[in-house]
Scaffold this motif. Structure first.
Motif, PDB file in Angstrom:
ATOM      1  N   LYS A   1       0.858  -1.190   0.000  1.00  0.00           N
ATOM      2  CA  LYS A   1       0.000   0.000   0.000  1.00  0.00           C
ATOM      3  C   LYS A   1       0.889   1.234   0.000  1.00  0.00           C
ATOM      4  O   LYS A   1       1.934   1.224   0.638  1.00  0.00           O
ATOM      5  CB  LYS A   1      -0.826   0.040   1.290  1.00  0.00           C
ATOM      6  CG  LYS A   1      -2.006  -0.885   1.280  1.00  0.00           C
ATOM      7  CD  LYS A   1      -2.848  -0.598   2.510  1.00  0.00           C
ATOM      8  CE  LYS A   1      -3.559  -1.857   2.949  1.00  0.00           C
ATOM      9  NZ  LYS A   1      -3.971  -1.787   4.341  1.00  0.00           N
ATOM     10  N   PRO A   2       0.458   2.296  -0.673  1.00  0.00           N
ATOM     11  CA  PRO A   2       1.278   3.517  -0.640  1.00  0.00           C
ATOM     12  C   PRO A   2       1.504   3.938   0.809  1.00  0.00           C
ATOM     13  O   PRO A   2       0.623   3.773   1.648  1.00  0.00           O
ATOM     14  CB  PRO A   2       0.409   4.557  -1.353  1.00  0.00           C
ATOM     15  CG  PRO A   2      -0.690   3.813  -2.007  1.00  0.00           C
ATOM     16  CD  PRO A   2      -0.802   2.464  -1.403  1.00  0.00           C
ATOM     17  N   MET A   3       2.712   4.457   1.111  1.00  0.00           N
ATOM     18  CA  MET A   3       3.010   4.833   2.496  1.00  0.00           C
ATOM     19  C   MET A   3       2.079   5.935   2.951  1.00  0.00           C
ATOM     20  O   MET A   3       1.626   5.946   4.082  1.00  0.00           O
ATOM     21  CB  MET A   3       4.456   5.285   2.621  1.00  0.00           C
ATOM     22  CG  MET A   3       5.421   4.159   2.309  1.00  0.00           C
ATOM     23  SD  MET A   3       7.121   4.675   2.474  1.00  0.00           S
ATOM     24  CE  MET A   3       7.352   4.561   4.245  1.00  0.00           C
ATOM     25  N   SER A   4       1.830   6.893   2.076  1.00  0.00           N
ATOM     26  CA  SER A   4       0.847   7.911   2.388  1.00  0.00           C
ATOM     27  C   SER A   4       0.160   8.304   1.090  1.00  0.00           C
ATOM     28  O   SER A   4       0.782   8.854   0.195  1.00  0.00           O
ATOM     29  CB  SER A   4       1.505   9.138   3.026  1.00  0.00           C
ATOM     30  OG  SER A   4       0.654  10.258   2.833  1.00  0.00           O
ATOM     31  N   GLU A   5      -1.117   7.982   0.993  1.00  0.00           N
ATOM     32  CA  GLU A   5      -1.880   8.323  -0.215  1.00  0.00           C
ATOM     33  C   GLU A   5      -1.796   9.825  -0.480  1.00  0.00           C
ATOM     34  O   GLU A   5      -1.632  10.268  -1.605  1.00  0.00           O
ATOM     35  CB  GLU A   5      -3.350   7.952  -0.029  1.00  0.00           C
ATOM     36  CG  GLU A   5      -3.619   6.476  -0.129  1.00  0.00           C
ATOM     37  CD  GLU A   5      -4.050   6.059  -1.537  1.00  0.00           C
ATOM     38  OE1 GLU A   5      -4.399   6.944  -2.338  1.00  0.00           O
ATOM     39  OE2 GLU A   5      -4.016   4.844  -1.812  1.00  0.00           O
ATOM     40  N   LYS A   6      -1.897  10.599   0.621  1.00  0.00           N
ATOM     41  CA  LYS A   6      -1.943  12.059   0.467  1.00  0.00           C
ATOM     42  C   LYS A   6      -0.659  12.588  -0.148  1.00  0.00           C
ATOM     43  O   LYS A   6      -0.684  13.394  -1.060  1.00  0.00           O
ATOM     44  CB  LYS A   6      -2.137  12.722   1.836  1.00  0.00           C
ATOM     45  CG  LYS A   6      -3.568  12.975   2.169  1.00  0.00           C
ATOM     46  CD  LYS A   6      -3.720  14.126   3.160  1.00  0.00           C
ATOM     47  CE  LYS A   6      -5.104  14.092   3.750  1.00  0.00           C
ATOM     48  NZ  LYS A   6      -5.125  13.580   5.133  1.00  0.00           N
ATOM     49  N   VAL A   7       0.460  12.113   0.392  1.00  0.00           N
ATOM     50  CA  VAL A   7       1.750  12.599  -0.106  1.00  0.00           C
ATOM     51  C   VAL A   7       1.916  12.215  -1.573  1.00  0.00           C
ATOM     52  O   VAL A   7       2.329  13.027  -2.407  1.00  0.00           O
ATOM     53  CB  VAL A   7       2.898  12.028   0.758  1.00  0.00           C
ATOM     54  CG1 VAL A   7       4.240  12.293   0.113  1.00  0.00           C
ATOM     55  CG2 VAL A   7       2.837  12.622   2.160  1.00  0.00           C
TER      56      VAL A   7
END
Ligand code: HEM
Ligand SMILES: [Cu+2]
Length: 573
Positions: free
Chosen positions: A256-262
């Motif tokens: 999973k992406p480490m932080s979707e937002k970033v």
């Protein structure tokens, strides 16, 4: 109007395919490989002529072959493949029917017609104007018309992609926001619209000029607008291959992406800042002020570079986290040592990240600095740099994705067992060598787009040091290795798709509108403490952090070395 809602679910991957979308993806992918083959055959001529000891082609044939190589590779191979990726990211990932398949076919045929017409103009022999076709160098009208038709076709494909997003929203085939890979594809498509508009603004007058309807095209104006098109199209490639990196990490590792937002923020930076960066192609042009050049290529461009560094950090980071959660949690690098090195899509994506970041990224920032640019301007350093970005970065990522798509999309086994993995390493290592040695030769001053580095028979002779000749020999040898790797890719994909063993999966079924095909499941948010117990130093991905520090040190060191070198180029006494 009857809406076709034939869908099938791939049992291995769980992906949902809409019948008309699937057919379009297949045909776009097949055409991409055809043009890669053409561009690859032309690469033999380019490489074996620049390898001065071989010096294969006559001057006029060399410039003709070089023009066609650039166009077939960087325009036709890459964009056909990207259209397949766009349809996949919209229709398949959102489990949604493709909007207006008829229009999509019209776009496809326009692209085919445009590509053939452009190749025809180069084959005629009066259009060897190179990829950039700088006015006042003129080509036959079919050169520009072919590119324009191709671009209109690609624009239609972008609108079909946007239309499909609207369909997905209206028919509620997903909840929340679109998946990250689709988000990356949206970034690519938005940039594509800007790119194609810039292309139209410059290529339509140039077509009229080649027809004799316009008298004069200003060369500085041409270059400025052309690069709004030429540079932005590279940012489409970057957005597309970064989306493929995220897809690969999810497919191979379930990462999973480490932080979707970033990650989403970083994609947004591409849209906001990439156009300004096209100024780095104008650093040696008269008529533009230094202030303009430095602002656009430093302060503004670094924000687009920052975005790439974010992706280059979060993709390996997410892989590290996924691996550590699987138990490969010892030390800094067990996750990397125990990575599936025999898996072709993984190997391709890994080499793509390293090649794009270390070779393409660092050299790009160096040459995008106004002062340093003059060391390497118009030398072989430039093709060295962009073979790291568009070949190691984009082309190799697309090759990796192909090996995933053959069973899923074409329902065939990848032929010849492990050869696909070998193909990735052979091509990756060969191309890394090509990039490095071309950059080496360029640093020593060897010009790009030049038929003969010995300048035999020229009024103004120039002797390059022996090391420059050695660089070209090494580039030639690595080029042959990369060509073998490229040929293997074409062999494996064509064989698998047309002759390969069929994968038996359920076929298409009509699905009524009410029934639907289900909703894209949201990735479950991480429970608090899900990452407890992995990593060290209070970080979940310390290995990636160390790799990032290695990257940063190489970056700083290389940048410094070039300033030092600059000071010796022009001694002030
Ligand atoms: C084994 C594969 C390849 C080899 C050996 C190769 C080799 C080369 C070399 C040596 C040049 C520089 C020639 C010069 O400036 O004198 C060149 C130019 C170029 N290559 Fe490649 N290349 C390969 C694949 C690719 C791919 C996959 C792409 C794009 C995706 C690509 C895009 C280009 C472009 C755009 C140019 C510049 C054309 C111009 O100056 O107008 N190449 N190639
Ligand atoms: Cu650029």
């Amino acid at each position: 109007m009857a809406i076709n809602r034939n869908f099938r679910t791939c049992p291995a991957s769980g992906l949902v395919f809409h019948e008309p979308a699937e057919k379009l993806m297949r045909w776009n992918a097949v055409l991409a490989v055809v043009f890669l083959l053409v561009g690859g055959i032309l690469a033999i001529g380019v490489m074996l002529t620049r390898w001065q000891a071989v010096h294969l082609l006559e001057p006029s044939a060399f410039y003709q072959v070089l023009t066609a190589h650039g166009l077939n590779m960087l325009v036709f191979w890459i964009i056909f493949f990207e259209i397949a990726v766009l349809y996949f990211a919209a229709s398949t990932l959102l489990r949604c029917r493709l909007a207006t398949p008829g229009m999509a076919w019209a776009g496809f045929w326009l692209m085919v017609l445009g590509a053939l017409m452009n190749n025809y103009s180069v084959i005629r022999g009066d259009s060897s104007v190179m990829f950039t076709s700088y006015a006042p160098m003129g080509a036959h009208p079919t050169f520009y018309l072919g590119l324009i038709l191709f671009a209109v076709g690609a624009l239609i494909a972008c609108f079909v992609f946007f239309g499909t997003l609207v369909v997905a929203k209206n028919e509620r085939t997903y909840v929340g926001s679109v998946p990250l890979v689709t988000f990356g594809a949206i970034t690519a498509a938005i940039i594509a619209v800007f790119t194609i508009a810039s292309g139209a603004i410059i290529l339509i007058p140039t077509l009229l000029w080649s027809l004799g309807l316009i008298e004069h095209i200003d060369s500085l104006m041409y270059r400025t607008i052309w690069w709004g098109f030429g540079h932005s199209s590279q940012q489409i490639n970057v957005a597309a291959h970064v989306a493929v990196w995220y897809a690969g990490a999810a497919i191979v590792f379930g990462a999973k992406p480490m932080s979707e937002k970033v990650s989403r923020g970083a994609f947004l930076l591409y849209i906001l800042f990439l156009q300004l960066a096209s100024a780095h192609h104008l650093l040696a042009d008269p008529g533009l002020t230094s202030n303009w050049k430095i602002f656009n290529t430093s302060y503004a461009m670094y924000l687009a570079v920052l975005a790439s560094m974010v992706h280059g950090l979060t993709v390996p980071g997410s892989i590290e986290v996924a691996q550590r959660l699987k138990g490969y949690n010892n030390g800094l690098f067990e996750w990397l040592r125990k990575a599936p090195w025999g898996n072709a899509p993984f190997a391709a994506i890994f080499i793509s990240i390293l090649g794009f970041g270390f070779l393409g990224g660092i050299s790009g920032v160096m040459m995008g600095t106004e002062q340093l640019n003059l060391i390497i301007h118009n030398t072989l350093y430039v093709p060295g740099h962009f073979h790291a970005t568009v070949v190691l970065g984009t082309t190799l990522a697309f090759m990796g994705l192909t090996y995933f798509l053959i069973p899923v999309l074409f329902r065939r086994k990848v032929a010849f067992g492990n050869l696909a993995t070998w193909q990735v390493y052979i091509f990756g290592i060969g191309m890394a060598g090509v990039s490095l040695f071309l950059m080496g030769a360029g640093t020593l001053g060897v010009p790009r787009r030049h038929w003969d580095m010995s300048f035999a028979g020229n009024a103004f002779a120039h002797e390059f040091p022996g090391s420059a000749w050695l660089m070209m020999t090494l580039a030639g040898i690595c080029g042959v290795i990369a060509l073998v790797g490229g040929a293997l890719y074409v062999l494996i994909t064509v064989w698998s798709v047309f002759l390969g063993e069929k994968v038996e999966t359920p076929g298409f079924k009509r699905v009524s509108a009410r029934e639907g095909v289900g909703v894209v499941p949201l990735p479950a948010p991480d429970q608090p403490g899900a990452h407890a117990g992995i990593g060290t130093w209070g970080m979940v991905a310390p290995g990636t952090f160390v790799l990032a520090l290695v990257f940063l040190s190489s970056f700083v060191l290389y940048y410094f070395v070039n300033w030092k070198y600059l000071s010796t180029v022009w001694p002030l006494k």
